[in-house]
Design an enzyme around this catalytic site. Sequence first.
Site, mmCIF file in Angstrom:
data_model
loop_
_atom_site.group_PDB
_atom_site.id
_atom_site.type_symbol
_atom_site.label_atom_id
_atom_site.label_comp_id
_atom_site.label_asym_id
_atom_site.label_seq_id
_atom_site.Cartn_x
_atom_site.Cartn_y
_atom_site.Cartn_z
ATOM 1 N N HIS A 60 -6.870 0.469 -6.203
ATOM 2 C CA HIS A 60 -6.015 0.901 -7.309
ATOM 3 C C HIS A 60 -6.601 0.415 -8.639
ATOM 4 O O HIS A 60 -6.723 -0.796 -8.864
ATOM 5 C CB HIS A 60 -4.596 0.359 -7.137
ATOM 6 C CG HIS A 60 -3.907 0.891 -5.926
ATOM 7 N ND1 HIS A 60 -2.869 0.231 -5.308
ATOM 8 C CD2 HIS A 60 -4.089 2.029 -5.214
ATOM 9 C CE1 HIS A 60 -2.444 0.931 -4.275
ATOM 10 N NE2 HIS A 60 -3.176 2.026 -4.185
ATOM 11 N N ASP A 84 1.129 0.843 0.109
ATOM 12 C CA ASP A 84 0.188 1.957 0.185
ATOM 13 C C ASP A 84 -0.851 1.697 1.272
ATOM 14 O O ASP A 84 -1.436 0.620 1.343
ATOM 15 C CB ASP A 84 -0.508 2.154 -1.167
ATOM 16 C CG ASP A 84 -1.354 3.413 -1.209
ATOM 17 O OD1 ASP A 84 -1.049 4.351 -0.453
ATOM 18 O OD2 ASP A 84 -2.313 3.460 -2.004
ATOM 19 N N SER A 110 -5.664 -3.330 -3.332
ATOM 20 C CA SER A 110 -4.997 -3.252 -4.631
ATOM 21 C C SER A 110 -5.092 -4.613 -5.306
ATOM 22 O O SER A 110 -6.195 -5.099 -5.540
ATOM 23 C CB SER A 110 -3.544 -2.790 -4.466
ATOM 24 O OG SER A 110 -2.928 -2.591 -5.717
ATOM 25 N N THR A 111 -3.960 -5.260 -5.594
ATOM 26 C CA THR A 111 -3.975 -6.542 -6.290
ATOM 27 C C THR A 111 -4.793 -7.573 -5.519
ATOM 28 O O THR A 111 -4.540 -7.823 -4.353
ATOM 29 C CB THR A 111 -2.543 -7.076 -6.471
ATOM 30 O OG1 THR A 111 -1.725 -6.056 -7.030
ATOM 31 C CG2 THR A 111 -2.533 -8.290 -7.370
ATOM 32 N N MET A 114 -0.421 -5.380 -3.496
ATOM 33 C CA MET A 114 1.023 -5.351 -3.639
ATOM 34 C C MET A 114 1.555 -3.996 -3.172
ATOM 35 O O MET A 114 0.939 -2.967 -3.426
ATOM 36 C CB MET A 114 1.385 -5.602 -5.107
ATOM 37 C CG MET A 114 2.866 -5.695 -5.414
ATOM 38 S SD MET A 114 3.141 -6.321 -7.110
ATOM 39 C CE MET A 114 2.215 -5.145 -8.081
#
Length: 344
Positions: A187, A282, A161-162, A279
């Site tokens: 994401h 997940d 993600s991030t 972050m």
Amino acid sequence: MKPVRTLVVDDSASMRATLKRMLTADPEIEVVGMAPEPYTAREMIKALNPDVLTLDVEMPGMDGLSFLERIMRLRPMPVVMCSTLTARGAEVTIEALRLGAVDYVTKPSGTPDDIERDADLLCQKVKAAARSAVRPVSQPIALQPSVQGGARGKLIAIGSSTGGVEALFSVLPALPADCPPVLIVQHMPAAFTTSFAARLDRECSVRVVEAADGMPVVPGTVYIAPGGETHMELSGGVDGRIKLRRGDPVGGHRPSVDVLFRSVAPLGGAAVGAILTGMGADGAEGLLAMRRAGARTLGQSRETCVVWGMPRAAQGLGAVEKEVGLSGMPEAILRACREKVGSV
């Protein structure tokens, strides 16, 4: 806690005002200045020493990418890009993330409810950026012949993600052309995943595609889950097919890393799972399901994560068999494809 001191850089006066209004609605954020272009922003950074920069991707004079490249080279700091949901906006934003921007938001538009939702997301990402670890952009590591080559009958699943765009630009170009198939959930909104896959494909020896429903899973190919309305799953085993399934967000995400990992878990020892910077949590439970089924599981190390959220959550559940730095991740993934569980 002290408020996150933020500098807004955008060539539109109305957009600067909108972003300031959105940010200052959060008591944990302080807008310390606004700049209409990079040259003014450069002087304001020196004078104000902000914690986070929000940066328009396209501006006159010096564009956002050129300014970002200079920032990350001369004075690395957390940067959140402000983009448009267009093909051009997607390409520029992906390049910005590759250059070291922590995250991005789409420019606010639409109804008051839409803007309020966008404001919550913007504030969340600015505060996360302030806590992130900014470092020079990693370069792909050339693998030694001893760890190159494919491992037949294996499959790799990756979640991020991030900070994940930068991480994947480091990991995937280091994989050999004959590596096992790789399924990835990063994401990202629907408008961006097509450009992301195409950009990676130009950088990699492996073929990188945006996944489509029913697509056969074959070695030497990386499948990027499309953003938007579906989750990506593996159907039919190692030599199976991609399944894109409509459904509600899982843990706030669609596509969800957890959904992908759970679909791969039945492969047991034929699968390798890796959870990278991001972050939230997940992928943690899905990676645990993979490990319990006999898969090899890896987590990116805290020291090399932009945001050590997803790997930390997975480690806390006991889902991570081995923690690996970003530069060592390609080799660790390929070695895990060759070795039995517990042989790390």
